[in-house]
Design a protein around this motif. Structure first.
Motif, PDB file in Angstrom:
ATOM      1  N   ASP A  70      -4.364   5.827  -0.135  1.00 37.24           N
ATOM      2  CA  ASP A  70      -3.459   4.756  -0.536  1.00 37.24           C
ATOM      3  C   ASP A  70      -3.961   4.024  -1.770  1.00 37.24           C
ATOM      4  OD1 ASP A  70      -1.333   4.717   1.472  1.00 37.24           O
ATOM      5  OD2 ASP A  70      -2.916   4.192   2.897  1.00 37.24           O
ATOM      6  N   LEU A 109      -2.270  -4.837   6.004  1.00 36.96           N
ATOM      7  CA  LEU A 109      -2.308  -5.810   4.915  1.00 36.96           C
ATOM      8  C   LEU A 109      -1.882  -7.155   5.474  1.00 36.96           C
ATOM      9  CD1 LEU A 109      -0.593  -3.937   1.926  1.00 36.96           C
ATOM     10  CD2 LEU A 109      -2.972  -4.698   1.991  1.00 36.96           C
ATOM     11  N   VAL A 112      -3.190   0.076  -3.517  1.00 39.04           N
ATOM     12  CA  VAL A 112      -2.614  -1.222  -3.164  1.00 39.04           C
ATOM     13  C   VAL A 112      -2.222  -1.937  -4.451  1.00 39.04           C
ATOM     14  CG1 VAL A 112      -2.991  -3.462  -2.042  1.00 39.04           C
ATOM     15  CG2 VAL A 112      -3.963  -1.378  -1.039  1.00 39.04           C
ATOM     16  N   VAL A 124      -5.062   2.782   3.969  1.00 39.65           N
ATOM     17  CA  VAL A 124      -4.876   1.388   4.374  1.00 39.65           C
ATOM     18  C   VAL A 124      -3.933   1.326   5.565  1.00 39.65           C
ATOM     19  CG1 VAL A 124      -4.044  -0.878   3.644  1.00 39.65           C
ATOM     20  CG2 VAL A 124      -5.302   0.575   2.034  1.00 39.65           C
ATOM     21  N   SER A 125      -4.384   0.669   6.619  1.00 40.27           N
ATOM     22  CA  SER A 125      -3.566   0.568   7.824  1.00 40.27           C
ATOM     23  C   SER A 125      -3.045  -0.836   8.074  1.00 40.27           C
ATOM     24  CB  SER A 125      -4.372   1.028   9.051  1.00 40.27           C
ATOM     25  OG  SER A 125      -5.527   0.210   9.221  1.00 40.27           O
ATOM     26  N   ALA A 130       0.869  -1.177   0.000  1.00 37.42           N
ATOM     27  CA  ALA A 130       0.000   0.000   0.000  1.00 37.42           C
ATOM     28  C   ALA A 130       0.903   1.223   0.000  1.00 37.42           C
ATOM     29  CB  ALA A 130      -0.908  -0.005   1.221  1.00 37.42           C
ATOM     30  N   GLN A 185     -15.895  -6.662   0.303  1.00 38.93           N
ATOM     31  CA  GLN A 185     -15.672  -5.814   1.463  1.00 38.93           C
ATOM     32  C   GLN A 185     -16.859  -5.838   2.402  1.00 38.93           C
ATOM     33  OE1 GLN A 185     -15.120  -2.156  -0.821  1.00 38.93           O
ATOM     34  NE2 GLN A 185     -17.039  -1.356   0.001  1.00 38.93           N
ATOM     35  N   ALA A 216      -7.134  -6.668   4.012  1.00 39.99           N
ATOM     36  CA  ALA A 216      -6.687  -5.333   4.423  1.00 39.99           C
ATOM     37  C   ALA A 216      -7.756  -4.663   5.259  1.00 39.99           C
ATOM     38  CB  ALA A 216      -6.372  -4.470   3.194  1.00 39.99           C
ATOM     39  N   HIS A 217      -7.312  -3.683   6.028  1.00 37.57           N
ATOM     40  CA  HIS A 217      -8.246  -2.791   6.711  1.00 37.57           C
ATOM     41  C   HIS A 217      -8.009  -1.395   6.180  1.00 37.57           C
ATOM     42  CE1 HIS A 217      -9.418   0.042  10.023  1.00 37.57           C
ATOM     43  NE2 HIS A 217     -10.543  -0.567   9.739  1.00 37.57           N
ATOM     44  N   ALA A 218      -9.105  -0.690   5.872  1.00 39.85           N
ATOM     45  CA  ALA A 218      -8.991   0.656   5.311  1.00 39.85           C
ATOM     46  C   ALA A 218     -10.051   1.563   5.915  1.00 39.85           C
ATOM     47  CB  ALA A 218      -9.135   0.617   3.796  1.00 39.85           C
TER      48      ALA A 218
END
Length: 213
Positions: A130, A161, A132, A158-159, A118, A205, A171-173
């Motif tokens: 971000d 992956l 990815v 994005v924090s 990211a 998601q 991922a968390h976004a």
């Protein structure tokens, strides 16, 4: 600088066959008597079995040959995969450099080392979104972008992956529902999953708690 900040404050877009030889029975003056099996019956039987075996050998590879096993997805040391800092990422950052926020190296199940990264434009203020990317090794031996999993135009940060055991990328976004939402207080939180499909990747998601980091 404000012009760049405003640009990053956009809205979230979202047989066998067997033959048995018979027995001939003859009737004599004293009643029935058992005879021997005729030799040609054995010949027919042997020929029939040989035909069945031949047919099975011919058909076997086409209908029942097992496919080669694919390697299992697994994490790799960063040094064994493409270096994202040396890749030319398709980000339009103007005068700003590109920063890789988070990444991991892995064999995603195709037997080749890859890196999921990211990255965003390194602005001095604001919250740049971000993108990815999936990186592999290009024909020239340098890191190359094989797929874009998330575009910066979706305005997500994005924090995290990670590689899942089945080879999926997770991922968390976080993002913003509108321009009036403070950049320090994102009000959208998503858990993203990419799974390989054919030659590409499918994304799904779900909403995630805002406290998730």
């Amino acid at each position: 600088m404000l012009a760049h900040t405003d640009h990053w404050r956009g809205r979230l877009v979202e047989t066998a066959v067997g033959t048995t030889a018979g027995q001939q029975t003859a009737t004599g003056p004293t009643g029935p008597r058992h005879g021997r099996t005729a030799p040609w019956h054995w010949a027919v039987t042997v020929a029939g079995c040989a035909a069945v075996v031949t047919a099975a050998l011919v058909a076997g590879p086409a209908s029942g040959a097992p496919a080669p096993a694919r390697p299992a997805p697994r994490a790799l040391p960063a040094a064994a995969a493409p270096d994202p800092s040396k890749a030319e990422l398709p980000l339009d950052c103007g005068p700003f450099p590109v920063t890789v926020a988070v990444s991991f190296a892995a064999d995603l199940g195709d037997g080749r080392p890859g890196t999921v990264a990211a990255a965003h434009c390194a602005a001095e203020n604001g919250t740049p979104p971000d993108a990815v990317y999936l990186l592999g090794t290009g024909t020239d031996g340098r890191p190359a972008v094989l797929a874009t999993l998330l575009s910066e135009r979706e305005n997500l940060t994005v924090s995290r992956l990670a590689l899942r055991s089945d080879g999926a990328v997770t991922a968390h976004a976080q993002g913003y529902s509108g321009d009036d939402v403070p950049r320090f207080a994102p009000d959208i939180s998503l858990s993203l999953t990419w799974t390989r499909k054919g030659g590409g990747w499918d994304r799904s998601q779900t909403a995630a708690p805002l406290s998730l980091t």
